[in-house]
Design an enzyme around this catalytic site. Structure first.
Site: not given
Ligand code: NAD
Length: 497
Positions: A151, A175, A178, A228, A283, A383
């Protein structure tokens, strides 16, 4: 509230399909539902892959300069629509506008790199490897490739993947996350507008089930994933078990080392911006500061600068960052702040109770600062992905290097110092794939690759740059001999070949 059902892009058509399951796309600043994203059915994914597989047969033969020309058109369209894309992105992610623009721009830079595909895919030649024999290699595409994106960079990360894959001659199934699929849909619309054959890029929505189908689909040759660590590990295992090439760019815990000889103001400004910018949802965000020697005494100034960096609405130009992506993400960060206190770290600034006027429902967490963190604490080992900076004193540079090398992640790190010797020692000994020297977030430009190490990456060829070209292609090596007419004296043995 909008119940607008978003579309997949399958076999050259935008269509919401026949999904029975949908997921709400929610504005993180207001909690308003912006749209509903349909989860692709098995048949829809099969149709997307079959369409891409068929398109591949002709796309792979399109002359390379023609592929590059289309990519130039795409670059121009992305530039023309830069601010519009950033506005959409800001609405669905909550990023402040300046950050949203950066997200789009860093993606455009990868498209620019892909425009260079003709020289990037040139093969090699050797004349006279034996008597009258030449050898040469070509770079061929793989077929159908897929990309699964997170995301936090809904423009940049899809653009890390499909432009290079498609420029190499592959067809691609994207893909996207979402949580913010509207920006990727717009990227696809512009791609088609640039004139690419529509079936070379397909877009399917969904979550775990859809990813699993892509990872196990017999007609997909390679999968790029960004997300992740736990999901990345699962994706890598499943994809490789199904005999695919897989590259997984995963989570991180990035340290900044501040030496006592650093420019104090510069170091603190960079530290704060890189830890809470984009609400810490990068990240490459700096989430740990190791304060070496006397720099440990700079905590009051770090606290003061952190206190000034606060969240606000995406269109508030004075805001340093926006809300977290979801209520779950906010709760996760609040739980970590509580754990940090329970585990005995010193909480010097607590952003748990943060409100932004006019946005009572937003997923706000304010800048949070911990000191005297120990290596076994969960706020250090995991994290957090929020605007939380943790700090610890380090005795000297060697001590700081040990902290970082003992940490299981290896995405990014930086050192702030005025000593060339310290900087060089750090860059040489540190076991992290992307290193900044007086640069807080050393994200490589697309002519390099995004080279995370250790638990931040699974695979062997990284995203973008030459490594991505290798990831999305295979070599064909040819040995060639031509006989002089009527002089057929060939031998089949190796020795006198
Ligand atoms: P995520 O792992 O939750 O989701 C990433 C993608 O995987 C999404 O498309 C999602 O739909 C899908 N997914 C989720 N659960 C899945 C499952 N169980 N099986 C298969 N697919 C699944 O990540 P996120 O929250 O969207 O993104 C944030 C994470 O991404 C952070 O950990 C961040 O560090 C990491 N990240 C890494 C890089 C990098 O280059 N190393 C870049 C950006 C983000």
């Amino acid at each position: 509230m909008s119940n607008k059902l978003l579309s997949h892009f399958i076999a050259g058509k935008f269509d919401p399909g026949a999904a029975t399951e949908t997921i709400a796309v929610i504005n993180p600043a207001t909690q308003q539902t912006i749209a509903q994203v349909p989860c692709a059915t098995e048949q829809e994914i099969d149709r997307a892959v079959a369409s891409a597989k068929q398109a591949y047969q002709s796309w792979r033969t399109v002359p390379i300069p023609e592929r590059a020309r289309l990519m130039f058109k795409y670059q121009a369209l992305l530039k023309d629509h830069h601010d519009e894309l950033a506005k959409t992105l800001s609405e669905e992610t909550g990023k402040v506008f300046a950050d949203a623009k950066g997200d789009v721009w860093r993606g455009i830079e990868v498209v620019e790199y892909a425009c260079n595909i003709a020289s990037l895919t040139m093969g090699q030649t050797s004349e006279n490897i034996s008597s009258n024999i030449d050898s040469y290699s070509y770079t061929h595409p793989l077929g159908v490739c897929a990309g699964i994106t997170p995301f936090n960079f809904p423009a940049m990360i899809p653009l890390w993947m499909f432009p290079i894959a498609i420029a190499c001659g592959n067809c691609f199934i994207l893909k996207p996350s979402e949580k913010d699929p509207i920006t990727p849909i717009r990227l696809v619309e512009l791609f088609i507008k640039a004139g690419f054959p529509p079936e070379v890029l397909q877009l399917v929505h969904g979550a775990k089930n859809q990813v699993d189908q892509l990872l196990t689909h017999p007609d997909i040759r390679a999968v790029s994933f960004v997300g992740s660590v736990p999901v990345g590990q699962e994706v890598y295992r499943t994809g490789t078990q199904h005999l695919k090439r897989v590259q997984c760019m995963a989570g991180a815990k990035n340290h900044m080392v501040i030496m006592p000889d650093a420019d104090k103001e510069q170091a603190i400004n960079c530290l704060v911006g890189s830890s809470v910018g984009a609400a810490g949802q990068r990240c490459m965000a700096i989430s740990v500061a190791l304060l070496v020697g006397e720099a440990a005494g700079w905590l009051p100034e770090i606290r003061e600068a952190m206190a000034q960096a606060q969240p606000g609405a995406p269109d508030d130009e004075s805001a340093t960052f926006g809300p977290l992506i979801s209520q779950q993400a906010k709760q996760r960060v609040l739980d970590f702040i509580q754990k940090g206190k329970d585990e005995g770290a010193d909480c010097l600034l607590d952003g748990s109770n943060c409100n932004v006027e006019g946005y009572p429902q937003g997923n706000w967490v304010g800048s949070t600062l911990f000191a005297n963190v120990q290596p076994q604490m969960s706020i250090y080992t995991e994290e957090i992905f929020g605007p939380v900076l943790i700090t610890a004193p380090a005795k000297d540079l060697d001590d700081a290097i040990t902290w970082i090398n003992d940490n299981p992640y290896g995405n990014g790190t930086s050192i702030f110092t005025s000593s060339g010797w310290a900087a060089r020692k750090f860059q040489n000994l540190i076991e992290v794939g992307q290193v900044g020297i007086n640069i807080p977030i050393p994200v490589p430009l697309p002519f390099f690759s995004f080279t995370g190490w250790k638990n931040s990456f699974y695979g062997d060829q990284h995203a973008y740059g030459k490594e991505a070209v290798r990831f999305y292609t295979q070599s064909k090596t040819i040995m060639s001999r031509w006989f002089e007419t009527n002089n057929n004296q060939s031998s089949q043995t190796f020795s006198n070949m």
